[in-house]
Design a protein around this motif. Structure first.
Motif, short mmCIF file in Angstrom:
data_model
loop_
_atom_site.label_atom_id
_atom_site.label_comp_id
_atom_site.label_asym_id
_atom_site.label_seq_id
_atom_site.Cartn_x
_atom_site.Cartn_y
_atom_site.Cartn_z
N GLY A 30 70.77 97.31 -0.92
CA GLY A 30 71.45 98.51 -1.40
C GLY A 30 72.73 98.80 -0.66
N GLU A 31 73.26 97.81 0.05
CA GLU A 31 74.51 97.92 0.81
C GLU A 31 74.48 99.04 1.84
OE1 GLU A 31 77.91 97.79 -1.79
OE2 GLU A 31 77.13 96.01 -2.81
N VAL A 32 73.28 99.35 2.36
CA VAL A 32 73.18 100.39 3.39
C VAL A 32 73.02 99.79 4.78
CG1 VAL A 32 72.29 102.17 1.85
CG2 VAL A 32 70.70 100.68 3.05
N TRP A 33 72.76 98.47 4.88
CA TRP A 33 72.66 97.80 6.16
C TRP A 33 73.72 96.72 6.23
CZ3 TRP A 33 67.34 98.16 4.09
CH2 TRP A 33 66.64 99.20 4.68
N PRO A 34 74.92 97.05 6.70
CA PRO A 34 75.95 96.02 6.79
C PRO A 34 75.54 94.95 7.79
CG PRO A 34 76.73 98.10 7.72
CD PRO A 34 75.36 98.35 7.17
N LEU A 35 75.95 93.74 7.50
CA LEU A 35 75.58 92.61 8.35
C LEU A 35 76.86 91.85 8.69
CD1 LEU A 35 73.09 91.14 9.49
CD2 LEU A 35 73.01 89.82 7.38
N ASN A 36 77.09 91.64 9.97
CA ASN A 36 78.26 90.92 10.44
C ASN A 36 78.07 89.43 10.14
OD1 ASN A 36 79.73 89.26 12.44
ND2 ASN A 36 80.37 91.25 13.25
N VAL A 37 79.10 88.80 9.60
CA VAL A 37 78.98 87.37 9.26
C VAL A 37 78.71 86.53 10.50
CG1 VAL A 37 81.43 86.68 9.36
CG2 VAL A 37 79.89 85.61 7.69
N THR A 124 70.24 115.82 4.50
CA THR A 124 70.26 114.37 4.35
C THR A 124 69.43 113.95 3.14
OG1 THR A 124 70.54 114.13 6.73
CG2 THR A 124 69.85 112.17 5.52
N MET A 125 68.30 114.61 2.94
CA MET A 125 67.47 114.32 1.77
C MET A 125 68.23 114.61 0.47
SD MET A 125 63.79 115.72 3.14
CE MET A 125 62.83 115.30 1.68
N HIS A 126 69.01 115.68 0.47
CA HIS A 126 69.82 116.00 -0.72
C HIS A 126 70.85 114.91 -0.99
CE1 HIS A 126 68.14 119.88 -1.63
NE2 HIS A 126 68.40 120.35 -0.42
N ARG A 127 71.45 114.36 0.08
CA ARG A 127 72.43 113.27 -0.10
C ARG A 127 71.75 112.05 -0.73
NH1 ARG A 127 74.18 114.35 5.12
NH2 ARG A 127 73.44 112.34 5.86
N TYR A 128 70.57 111.69 -0.24
CA TYR A 128 69.87 110.53 -0.81
C TYR A 128 69.42 110.80 -2.24
CZ TYR A 128 69.95 107.58 3.27
OH TYR A 128 70.36 106.76 4.30
N THR A 129 69.06 112.03 -2.53
CA THR A 129 68.68 112.37 -3.90
C THR A 129 69.88 112.23 -4.83
OG1 THR A 129 66.97 113.86 -3.07
CG2 THR A 129 67.69 114.19 -5.36
N ARG A 130 71.05 112.68 -4.40
CA ARG A 130 72.27 112.51 -5.20
C ARG A 130 72.61 111.03 -5.36
NH1 ARG A 130 73.85 117.00 -2.19
NH2 ARG A 130 75.02 115.73 -0.74
N ALA A 136 73.07 103.16 -10.49
CA ALA A 136 72.77 102.48 -11.76
C ALA A 136 71.26 102.21 -11.81
CB ALA A 136 73.54 101.17 -11.85
N GLU A 137 70.68 102.29 -12.99
CA GLU A 137 69.24 102.08 -13.15
C GLU A 137 68.80 100.70 -12.68
OE1 GLU A 137 67.42 103.10 -16.88
OE2 GLU A 137 68.80 104.79 -17.12
#
Length: 189
Positions: A30-37, A124-130, A136-137
């Motif tokens: 979900g692109e929430v954990w960036p990973l350094n190459v 923070t919960m409201h941000r994740y809910t938004r 996208a489904e």
């Protein structure tokens, strides 16, 4: 989270090169954990050293070197996926430590501390809910990560509620803890 095992999972789909592994890792999470190459290449080199992946045979490092999972790597991945995490002592949670320490700090209203943290968690919960609402489904990775984070945050809010309920029933002032008492009690069992 085990980047090592996540990379093995990606390689189980077929050969990939380092930059591709990084891009697919980020897309799948979900692109929430960036990973350094650089971390990808270091991890893949260790996997290769341990016989869990094999390279395409070129000695040139870099984006064109492709890797594939070995049979030993498939066995390692399967073992990781099917083995529940070890039950360990609770992790050192900063919020829990703050509350435990605040109980003994003169002049500190622990209920106020609990409420401050509760308010922040709900925001923070409201941000994740938004984020979920706007996703996208078919973005399954992002939706699952958002769900996991919402459940985790909800559990913390529930803990704050339980802590607040316990505080209402505590004597004032609190009895002094006896150093090492819990350790001795556990050792006696």
């Amino acid at each position: 989270m085990s980047v090592r095992h996540a990379l093995l999972a990606l390689l189980s789909e077929g050969p990939k090169y380092g930059l591709q592994l990084r891009q697919e890792f980020e897309a799948r999470t979900g692109e929430v954990w960036p990973l350094n190459v650089g971390q990808v290449y270091t991890t893949v080199q260790r996997l290769e050293r341990d016989g869990l992946v094999e390279s395409d045979g070129t000695d040139e490092p870099g984006p064109q070197k492709s890797f594939r999972i070995s049979e030993k790597g498939r066995a390692e991945l399967t073992a990781w996926l099917t083995t529940p995490p070890a039950e360990e002592a609770p992790p050192r949670d900063e919020l829990v430590i703050k509350v435990l320490v605040a109980l003994r700090v003169p002049g500190v209203e622990v209920a106020t501390i609990l409420q401050t943290h509760r308010r922040r968690l709900v925001e923070t919960m409201h941000r994740y809910t938004r984020l979920k609402r706007d996703a996208a489904e078919d973005d399954l990775g992002l939706l699952l990560v958002a769900d996991a984070e919402l459940f985790r945050l909800e559990a913390i809010v529930r803990w704050l509620d339980a802590a607040e309920a316990r505080l209402r029933h505590l004597p004032t002032p609190l009895p002094e803890p006896v150093p090492g008492e819990r350790r001795r009690a556990r050792a006696a069992r």
